[in-house]
Design a protein around this motif. Sequence first.
Motif, PDB file in Angstrom:
ATOM      1  N   PRO A  49     -21.030  25.213  -7.115  1.00  0.00           N
ATOM      2  CA  PRO A  49     -21.612  24.026  -6.488  1.00  0.00           C
ATOM      3  C   PRO A  49     -20.756  23.415  -5.383  1.00  0.00           C
ATOM      4  CG  PRO A  49     -20.589  23.392  -8.537  1.00  0.00           C
ATOM      5  CD  PRO A  49     -20.414  24.893  -8.420  1.00  0.00           C
ATOM      6  N   THR A  50     -19.584  23.993  -5.118  1.00  0.00           N
ATOM      7  CA  THR A  50     -18.669  23.391  -4.143  1.00  0.00           C
ATOM      8  C   THR A  50     -18.904  23.884  -2.718  1.00  0.00           C
ATOM      9  OG1 THR A  50     -16.949  25.103  -4.375  1.00  0.00           O
ATOM     10  CG2 THR A  50     -16.926  23.286  -5.972  1.00  0.00           C
ATOM     11  N   LEU A  51     -19.872  24.774  -2.523  1.00  0.00           N
ATOM     12  CA  LEU A  51     -20.018  25.459  -1.230  1.00  0.00           C
ATOM     13  C   LEU A  51     -20.464  24.546  -0.089  1.00  0.00           C
ATOM     14  CD1 LEU A  51     -21.695  28.773  -2.457  1.00  0.00           C
ATOM     15  CD2 LEU A  51     -19.376  28.506  -1.543  1.00  0.00           C
ATOM     16  N   TRP A  52     -21.021  23.386  -0.415  1.00  0.00           N
ATOM     17  CA  TRP A  52     -21.563  22.510   0.641  1.00  0.00           C
ATOM     18  C   TRP A  52     -20.810  21.183   0.714  1.00  0.00           C
ATOM     19  CZ3 TRP A  52     -24.266  25.076  -3.130  1.00  0.00           C
ATOM     20  CH2 TRP A  52     -24.936  26.232  -2.693  1.00  0.00           C
ATOM     21  N   GLY A  53     -19.611  21.131   0.152  1.00  0.00           N
ATOM     22  CA  GLY A  53     -18.780  19.949   0.259  1.00  0.00           C
ATOM     23  C   GLY A  53     -18.865  19.048  -0.959  1.00  0.00           C
ATOM     24  N   PRO A  54     -17.911  18.135  -1.077  1.00  0.00           N
ATOM     25  CA  PRO A  54     -17.835  17.293  -2.280  1.00  0.00           C
ATOM     26  C   PRO A  54     -19.026  16.356  -2.454  1.00  0.00           C
ATOM     27  CG  PRO A  54     -16.205  16.636  -0.624  1.00  0.00           C
ATOM     28  CD  PRO A  54     -16.763  17.935  -0.179  1.00  0.00           C
ATOM     29  N   GLU A  55     -19.607  15.858  -1.352  1.00  0.00           N
ATOM     30  CA  GLU A  55     -20.737  14.946  -1.490  1.00  0.00           C
ATOM     31  C   GLU A  55     -21.967  15.661  -2.047  1.00  0.00           C
ATOM     32  OE1 GLU A  55     -21.633  12.733   1.991  1.00  0.00           O
ATOM     33  OE2 GLU A  55     -19.635  11.848   2.163  1.00  0.00           O
ATOM     34  N   ALA A  56     -22.114  16.936  -1.702  1.00  0.00           N
ATOM     35  CA  ALA A  56     -23.280  17.702  -2.160  1.00  0.00           C
ATOM     36  C   ALA A  56     -23.077  18.313  -3.539  1.00  0.00           C
ATOM     37  CB  ALA A  56     -23.587  18.819  -1.160  1.00  0.00           C
ATOM     38  N   GLU A  57     -21.856  18.302  -4.035  1.00  0.00           N
ATOM     39  CA  GLU A  57     -21.548  19.027  -5.273  1.00  0.00           C
ATOM     40  C   GLU A  57     -22.367  18.578  -6.474  1.00  0.00           C
ATOM     41  OE1 GLU A  57     -17.679  20.254  -8.025  1.00  0.00           O
ATOM     42  OE2 GLU A  57     -17.396  19.448  -6.001  1.00  0.00           O
ATOM     43  N   PRO A  58     -22.558  17.274  -6.719  1.00  0.00           N
ATOM     44  CA  PRO A  58     -23.353  16.890  -7.900  1.00  0.00           C
ATOM     45  C   PRO A  58     -24.780  17.422  -7.854  1.00  0.00           C
ATOM     46  CG  PRO A  58     -22.070  15.019  -7.100  1.00  0.00           C
ATOM     47  CD  PRO A  58     -21.962  16.091  -6.055  1.00  0.00           C
ATOM     48  N   ALA A  59     -25.440  17.287  -6.698  1.00  0.00           N
ATOM     49  CA  ALA A  59     -26.822  17.778  -6.589  1.00  0.00           C
ATOM     50  C   ALA A  59     -26.869  19.293  -6.699  1.00  0.00           C
ATOM     51  CB  ALA A  59     -27.442  17.325  -5.275  1.00  0.00           C
ATOM     52  N   ALA A  60     -25.909  19.962  -6.065  1.00  0.00           N
ATOM     53  CA  ALA A  60     -25.883  21.421  -6.127  1.00  0.00           C
ATOM     54  C   ALA A  60     -25.677  21.897  -7.556  1.00  0.00           C
ATOM     55  CB  ALA A  60     -24.782  21.961  -5.214  1.00  0.00           C
ATOM     56  N   GLY A  61     -24.785  21.238  -8.279  1.00  0.00           N
ATOM     57  CA  GLY A  61     -24.529  21.641  -9.653  1.00  0.00           C
ATOM     58  C   GLY A  61     -25.753  21.539 -10.534  1.00  0.00           C
ATOM     59  N   ALA A  62     -26.665  20.630 -10.170  1.00  0.00           N
ATOM     60  CA  ALA A  62     -27.862  20.433 -10.985  1.00  0.00           C
ATOM     61  C   ALA A  62     -29.061  21.242 -10.508  1.00  0.00           C
ATOM     62  CB  ALA A  62     -28.231  18.947 -10.986  1.00  0.00           C
ATOM     63  N   HIS A  63     -28.946  21.898  -9.333  1.00  0.00           N
ATOM     64  CA  HIS A  63     -30.133  22.516  -8.744  1.00  0.00           C
ATOM     65  C   HIS A  63     -29.913  23.955  -8.273  1.00  0.00           C
ATOM     66  CE1 HIS A  63     -31.143  18.148  -8.252  1.00  0.00           C
ATOM     67  NE2 HIS A  63     -32.279  18.613  -8.718  1.00  0.00           N
ATOM     68  N   LEU A  64     -29.032  24.682  -8.905  1.00  0.00           N
ATOM     69  CA  LEU A  64     -28.811  26.081  -8.535  1.00  0.00           C
ATOM     70  C   LEU A  64     -29.485  27.056  -9.505  1.00  0.00           C
ATOM     71  CD1 LEU A  64     -25.111  25.911  -7.326  1.00  0.00           C
ATOM     72  CD2 LEU A  64     -27.080  26.617  -5.959  1.00  0.00           C
ATOM     73  N   GLY A  65     -30.355  26.543 -10.351  1.00  0.00           N
ATOM     74  CA  GLY A  65     -31.017  27.410 -11.316  1.00  0.00           C
ATOM     75  C   GLY A  65     -31.962  28.419 -10.716  1.00  0.00           C
ATOM     76  N   TRP A  66     -32.353  28.229  -9.445  1.00  0.00           N
ATOM     77  CA  TRP A  66     -33.273  29.173  -8.798  1.00  0.00           C
ATOM     78  C   TRP A  66     -32.660  30.564  -8.667  1.00  0.00           C
ATOM     79  CZ3 TRP A  66     -31.110  30.942  -4.240  1.00  0.00           C
ATOM     80  CH2 TRP A  66     -30.112  30.142  -3.675  1.00  0.00           C
ATOM     81  N   LEU A  67     -31.337  30.649  -8.716  1.00  0.00           N
ATOM     82  CA  LEU A  67     -30.689  31.946  -8.548  1.00  0.00           C
ATOM     83  C   LEU A  67     -31.037  32.919  -9.668  1.00  0.00           C
ATOM     84  CD1 LEU A  67     -27.336  30.541  -7.250  1.00  0.00           C
ATOM     85  CD2 LEU A  67     -28.611  32.378  -6.099  1.00  0.00           C
ATOM     86  N   ASP A  68     -31.342  32.410 -10.845  1.00  0.00           N
ATOM     87  CA  ASP A  68     -31.701  33.299 -11.950  1.00  0.00           C
ATOM     88  C   ASP A  68     -32.855  32.753 -12.782  1.00  0.00           C
ATOM     89  OD1 ASP A  68     -30.436  31.209 -13.188  1.00  0.00           O
ATOM     90  OD2 ASP A  68     -28.884  32.412 -14.178  1.00  0.00           O
ATOM     91  N   THR A  69     -33.657  31.886 -12.207  1.00  0.00           N
ATOM     92  CA  THR A  69     -34.768  31.316 -12.967  1.00  0.00           C
ATOM     93  C   THR A  69     -35.781  32.382 -13.390  1.00  0.00           C
ATOM     94  OG1 THR A  69     -36.335  29.471 -13.020  1.00  0.00           O
ATOM     95  CG2 THR A  69     -36.292  30.784 -11.007  1.00  0.00           C
ATOM     96  N   PHE A  70     -35.769  33.527 -12.699  1.00  0.00           N
ATOM     97  CA  PHE A  70     -36.702  34.599 -13.087  1.00  0.00           C
ATOM     98  C   PHE A  70     -36.430  35.070 -14.513  1.00  0.00           C
ATOM     99  CE2 PHE A  70     -33.232  36.325 -10.478  1.00  0.00           C
ATOM    100  CZ  PHE A  70     -32.633  37.208 -11.365  1.00  0.00           C
TER     101      PHE A  70
END
Length: 536
Positions: A49-70
Amino acid sequence: MSDLLSGGAEAAAGLAVHGARAIDEQSPASTRRALVSDGVPGLLARKDPTLWGPEAEPAAGAHLGWLDTFHRSRELLPQLAELTAELADLDHVVLCGMGGSSLAPAAMAATLGRPLTVLDTTDPGQIRAALGDRLDTTVVVVASKSGNTIETDAQRRAYQQAFLDLGRSPEEAGRHFVIVTDPGSPLVDAGLEMGAFVIVADPSVGGRFGALTAFGLVPAALAGVDVAELLDQAEEFAASLGRDEDNPALALGAALGAAATAGYTSVALVPDGSGLDGLGDWAEQLLAESLGKDGMGLLPVVVESPEAPGVTGPGVLTVAYGGSLGAGAVPGGGAGAQLAVNGPLGAQFLAWEFATAIAARVLGVDPFSQPDVASTKTHTTAFLAQLQEEEPTCVDGAIQVFGAPSLTDALRTVLDAGDYLAVMAYLDRGADHAITRLRSILAEKSGKPVTFGWAPRLLHAAGQFHKGGPQVGAFLQITGEVTDDLPVHGRPYTFGRLQAAQAAGDRAALDRPVLRLHLTDRSAGINQLVTAAQAL
């Protein structure tokens, strides 16, 4: 084949991206090489979740499930099979959903030739027409992550009352509904109270990244799509995501990011004629909402065909999409595409999602936020409470013009006002479909990127880019007279008033020039407007 193919295609699991290396080479330094050097493909594939900077980290950590939601979505398959059998007598599927809740299943159904009625409007005429179509054999999928989407709530209320008016008991009416929402949303309780079938979606996936979650799969499966095949395609493709080479999603994302930093301002999404109908509309929202913020982004322009105006032009990155053809080989004999993305639909969804997250990394924006979407919602609420009619500057035939002395002056002014033009139609997508001709006409006349969007759907799609991206656009808003309004049951307003409040709210939220044209007679006004545009 174009010279841009000199480096060959990058392919995995039946999906190929052509032309990406040539785009990357236009940057002062290789964007792809920098991404690989930083380990981005592997980190993203592992949900860092750190790939888009510290401000984006909380949202990224909660919304990366699309990578394996299949993987998790496979748990839905037995439930979908059971639901489809239970509702076998209801063969007319209507999807009430906005943006990410409707665009992916619409693409699935269109590509695979399955009937699905998508209701993502507040236009009273379109709503009334849907309510009058095979109501006794209709199943309504109500899809909303938050559970409080105002359009979806109004549509649900309209259908519920229609079933009651048909003579159904509340329990019998409930059987006609399938609710798809996130856990804990108000729709869960509302659905259970109605007696509807309630399916809880994967909460770790944001709306526009949710193609392969319940939001995409439930309506598609009810419409007859083999959704298991889509999951198979995505799973096979997912094995390539962490690689530094032979990674078409990385190639696409690096090319989009490189283009955005090398002077390209828009991306034309062009169907190559080999299938995947509707994918462009889905990709438009994905790119606009994920990249169009902080003054950054690439304007996505959905182009009707390879022959249509706007496929190429200054600052335009031309991307063909489909099932088979490569860059430079799109039909029509034009300049051809600079990029081509070809492959099965399930892999396409995952490829574009991964590529968009990569491009966001290059641009330095948070791909999972949509900070400017709420502004129109706030204004809409205010206008619903108190909506004042404006006086037109002039009346030209069946068109009221706001802000210009004549219709011709209005069109010329808006064409000259920005680097791109967005046509926003608060009209009936069925009865008023002829208005779509405006996009290609105005693109040909101006030589600029011109987008067309049905509202209020566009508020959940390209609206984020218009408000948060580079502030260089101009906007043509088209509204129409409502002659047969429809109440929103249980609410102190009608669909017509809601539509008017949304249009007023969007005008208030946009900081750039907005020209409004109001059609006092929709059919006559559309013909007049198209004729005036052709005469420019």
